[in-house]
Design an enzyme around this catalytic site. Sequence first.
Site, PDB file in Angstrom:
ATOM      1  N   CYS A 146      -1.725   1.608  -1.889  1.00 20.47           N
ATOM      2  CA  CYS A 146      -1.522   0.111  -2.113  1.00 20.47           C
ATOM      3  C   CYS A 146       0.126   0.375  -2.748  1.00 20.47           C
ATOM      4  CB  CYS A 146      -2.360   0.162  -3.462  1.00 20.47           C
ATOM      5  SG  CYS A 146      -1.575  -1.036  -4.278  1.00 20.47           S
ATOM      6  N   CYS A 204       1.158  -0.263  -6.434  1.00 24.15           N
ATOM      7  CA  CYS A 204       0.847   0.897  -7.288  1.00 24.15           C
ATOM      8  C   CYS A 204       1.733   2.351  -6.874  1.00 24.15           C
ATOM      9  CB  CYS A 204      -0.307   1.663  -7.100  1.00 24.15           C
ATOM     10  SG  CYS A 204      -2.399   0.131  -6.606  1.00 24.15           S
TER      11      CYS A 204
END
Length: 457
Positions: A50, A53
């Site tokens: 991600c 993230c």
Amino acid sequence: MAGVKASLICGVVAVCLSSAVLAFVEDLDDTFKDTRVNDVWLVDFYAPWCGYCKKLEPVWYDVGAELKSSGSPVRVGKMDATAYSGMASEFGVRGYPTIKLLKGDLAYNYKGPRTKDDIVEFANRVAGPAVRALPSRQMFDHMMKRHDVLFVYVGGESPLKEKYNDVASELIVYTYFFSGSEEVLPESVSLPELPAVVVFKDGGYFTYDEYEDGGLSSWVNKERFQGYLQIDGFTLYELGETGKLVAIAVIDEKDPTEESGRLKTLIQRVSKEYREHFNRDFQFGHMDGNDYINSLIMGEVTVPSVIILNTSNEQYFLPSEPTETMEQLVQFINSVLNGSAQAYGGDGIIQRIKRVAFDAKSTIMSVFRSSPLLGCFLFGLPLGVISLMCYGICTAETDDGSDDMDALKREGLTDEEEDEEEEEEERQQAAELEGPEEGEDEEGDVGEKDPEEKKTD
């Protein structure tokens, strides 16, 4: 030589500091469920692939270091939600990254900006008691300086206090809640009756009325914002949870003009002077630039201008004529309130189809703008594969047809040849039937001689 030593020392110090910061964030596994109960945890559920993230990761380590250095009881951790998907599902993780504060059996979702200060403030607010006491007027004044919006329960034990405590436990993720006696409030504050719930903001105070304002939770949710805000995409998302319409002055703060300042001032004046008329239904503010608004309405909004958004059903309203005075702005807001203003957009099936097409177009354009080669690869390769598949299917059908014809020709089974063979067979059968009669006639002719032949004999 001295410079080399200094560089080495700086490098060692940097490595040590980095290791110390990393140590403030714990890597969690599937044993976390059994060990978390006795502590308050702030957990980042992430996925290794991600991009958001990865962007949050350095901020998260700063959050861990800040909470540790300030003596906060909150422990900071992170969990790979793809490796421990069962654990993530138990905590209701639906996307990445998901930030949750776990306190006993309760789990609080963080929905604010992903900055160190905002996350730390959230952790300290939720980790403490849902309702904080105000023991003195000095403490009240101190809290007023720290917070733009302050909710205070005033009075003793009552059913209203029980409701207030329940609402505080539910909405502590958004704002602080306090309680105190009437003596801790300024002398200028006059309450009609006790107990009471009061919100202090915008230089004044406003009292909750159960008969006019409805449920306490709904009232707190609507009043947790200042009357006038600088609005961005995240704030607009949060305002959608209040159920209010949002009146926005769209301006360009990088290139301020007289018209931008005038519209901004008009919105501010209406929010303050017409609070009693519009506060229950409208939130007021301004937004810098029109990019976010344009993507929201799938159109183009001029700058500067005024627009009213209904975030619950994606409708929007534009004034039918230029807004020159406050009276014109108030008239426009009233027309939206009574339903006479023209509504655009919405969440119908046609608008949803337009939204899908608009989002797809925006995604493709953003990819090509950021990396043309990547865009050509991502979208050109699938199109090429699909084209080859279609070509293969079409040519395969044609070849099969020609092969069948060739097979029929080789076997002599075409329709024309079959007809000719049938006709030939019929002629042969007819000839066989007529053959014996003609033979008998010939024999009769041979047996009987002509008279001249007899004479000759």
